[in-house]
Design an enzyme around this catalytic site. Sequence first.
Site, PDB file in Angstrom:
ATOM      1  N   ASP A  58       0.835  -1.297   0.003  1.00  0.00           N
ATOM      2  CA  ASP A  58       0.247  -0.115   0.045  1.00  0.00           C
ATOM      3  C   ASP A  58       0.879   1.228   0.019  1.00  0.00           C
ATOM      4  O   ASP A  58       0.340   2.552  -0.036  1.00  0.00           O
ATOM      5  CB  ASP A  58      -1.040   0.047   1.000  1.00  0.00           C
ATOM      6  CG  ASP A  58      -0.446  -0.022   2.211  1.00  0.00           C
ATOM      7  OD1 ASP A  58       0.972  -0.066   2.593  1.00  0.00           O
ATOM      8  OD2 ASP A  58      -1.138   0.096   3.637  1.00  0.00           O
ATOM      9  N   ASP A  97      -1.079  -6.607  -0.335  1.00  0.00           N
ATOM     10  CA  ASP A  97      -1.309  -5.530   0.842  1.00  0.00           C
ATOM     11  C   ASP A  97      -2.762  -5.242   1.141  1.00  0.00           C
ATOM     12  O   ASP A  97      -3.099  -4.540   0.495  1.00  0.00           O
ATOM     13  CB  ASP A  97      -0.337  -4.670   0.734  1.00  0.00           C
ATOM     14  CG  ASP A  97       0.405  -4.240   2.129  1.00  0.00           C
ATOM     15  OD1 ASP A  97       0.035  -4.837   3.162  1.00  0.00           O
ATOM     16  OD2 ASP A  97       1.104  -2.943   2.225  1.00  0.00           O
ATOM     17  N   LYS A 127      -0.982  -9.496   3.048  1.00  0.00           N
ATOM     18  CA  LYS A 127      -0.224  -8.805   4.136  1.00  0.00           C
ATOM     19  C   LYS A 127      -1.279  -8.117   4.785  1.00  0.00           C
ATOM     20  O   LYS A 127      -1.951  -7.310   4.061  1.00  0.00           O
ATOM     21  CB  LYS A 127       0.955  -8.261   3.950  1.00  0.00           C
ATOM     22  CG  LYS A 127       1.561  -7.627   5.095  1.00  0.00           C
ATOM     23  CD  LYS A 127       2.920  -6.936   4.729  1.00  0.00           C
ATOM     24  CE  LYS A 127       3.056  -5.593   4.122  1.00  0.00           C
ATOM     25  NZ  LYS A 127       2.307  -4.454   5.093  1.00  0.00           N
ATOM     26  N   GLU A 129      -1.277  -4.996   8.725  1.00  0.00           N
ATOM     27  CA  GLU A 129      -0.677  -4.348   9.496  1.00  0.00           C
ATOM     28  C   GLU A 129      -1.118  -4.418  11.109  1.00  0.00           C
ATOM     29  O   GLU A 129      -2.274  -4.716  11.129  1.00  0.00           O
ATOM     30  CB  GLU A 129      -0.581  -3.116   9.058  1.00  0.00           C
ATOM     31  CG  GLU A 129       0.194  -2.723   7.862  1.00  0.00           C
ATOM     32  CD  GLU A 129       0.437  -1.368   7.682  1.00  0.00           C
ATOM     33  OE1 GLU A 129       0.035  -0.408   8.733  1.00  0.00           O
ATOM     34  OE2 GLU A 129       0.860  -0.694   6.412  1.00  0.00           O
ATOM     35  N   GLU A 196       9.289  -3.676  10.653  1.00  0.00           N
ATOM     36  CA  GLU A 196       9.836  -2.514   9.960  1.00  0.00           C
ATOM     37  C   GLU A 196      10.229  -1.200  11.024  1.00  0.00           C
ATOM     38  O   GLU A 196       9.502  -0.906  12.031  1.00  0.00           O
ATOM     39  CB  GLU A 196       8.571  -1.830   9.019  1.00  0.00           C
ATOM     40  CG  GLU A 196       8.924  -0.495   8.462  1.00  0.00           C
ATOM     41  CD  GLU A 196       7.746  -0.107   7.261  1.00  0.00           C
ATOM     42  OE1 GLU A 196       6.815  -0.817   7.087  1.00  0.00           O
ATOM     43  OE2 GLU A 196       8.030   1.080   7.076  1.00  0.00           O
TER      44      GLU A 196
HETATM   45  O1  KIV Z   1       3.381  -1.262   1.564  1.00  0.00           O
HETATM   46  C1  KIV Z   1       4.531  -1.740   1.642  1.00  0.00           C
HETATM   47  O2  KIV Z   1       5.372  -1.361   0.574  1.00  0.00           O
HETATM   48  C2  KIV Z   1       4.919  -2.468   2.972  1.00  0.00           C
HETATM   49  C3  KIV Z   1       6.729  -2.733   3.028  1.00  0.00           C
HETATM   50  C4  KIV Z   1       7.183  -1.502   3.349  1.00  0.00           C
HETATM   51  C5  KIV Z   1       6.849  -3.982   3.604  1.00  0.00           C
HETATM   52  O3  KIV Z   1       4.214  -2.635   3.727  1.00  0.00           O
END
Ligand code: KIV
Length: 305
Positions: A58, A97, A127, A129, A196
């Site tokens: 994202d 994401d 993914k 968060e 991160e």
């Molecule tokens: O959105 C993204 O690019 C990320 C990476 C930095 C892991 O979450």
Amino acid sequence: MSSRPRIDPSDAARSPVSVPKLAEMKRAGEPIVMVTAYDFPSATVAEDAGVDVVLVGDTAAMVVLGYDATTPVGMDEMLTMAAAVRRGLRTPLLIGDMPFGSYERSNEHAIENAQRFVREAGCAAIKLERGGPSVERAQAIAGSGIPVMGHVGLTPQSASAVGGFKAQGRTAESAAQIARDAFALQAAGCFAIVFEAVPAAVADALMPRLTVPVIGIGAGLSTDGQVLVFHDLLGITAAPLAPRFAKRYAEIHERMVEGVRAYATEVRARRFPDAEHVYSADPAELEEFKRYLDQESLATAPWDW
Ligand code: KIV
């Protein structure tokens, strides 16, 4: 029209990277290489460079769409980008994401959106968060059969709640929170976790206690792999905008500006297009065409579209 770059035939035998393959790589101590990608050309670069994992992050909101946060990007935009990346990839594991607002409301809503990444964009995993309420969502999505990657430390979707894009885990309490979140996500069934912007020493202390692959971005050398944002690592983002942990391996922004400037100079000097970049026509056909144009009736006749 440009065509799809050819993949080096020596790479044709590389088999697609799977979730179990990443666990194997961790066991074997083989570093995992992950990058983000947001479109077909960046996907073909990741493919041809032989990376293991591609995340349609994202971060697209910032590096592709020009927002100053990741939160404005939505599911439909993410799916369009993820589907384009899918078309450019053969080998790396593709992860979508989950954008802000796509998984917080309920387990059902989270599963629905995770399924869209798989069904509409061909992602192999998603993914999301944070720990806390995201742990239950991760468990629900993983339970529905979609592999989930967790993400702790600096979680940009909640940057405003922690005072901006700042490293996390610099106090004992903050490091303990990262540990709790990581353990909870692992227990919830996440196949891997991103760390991160976490002090390297905090990551070092956690690594022996985690059994799933950990991918670091600004978390030091001890993690099982590294991820960088495509535009940061290649210097596509203009220099001052990239975060501190983003090592630049090329300066593509400058090269692109040079290229476009050279084009503008040649257009203004009427040096482009040159003979190499124009099409020819058969002289006899051209003569006939000119005779056609010279007809008196052509200039006066009403046009019949
Ligand atoms: O959105 C993204 O690019 C990320 C990476 C930095 C892991 O979450």
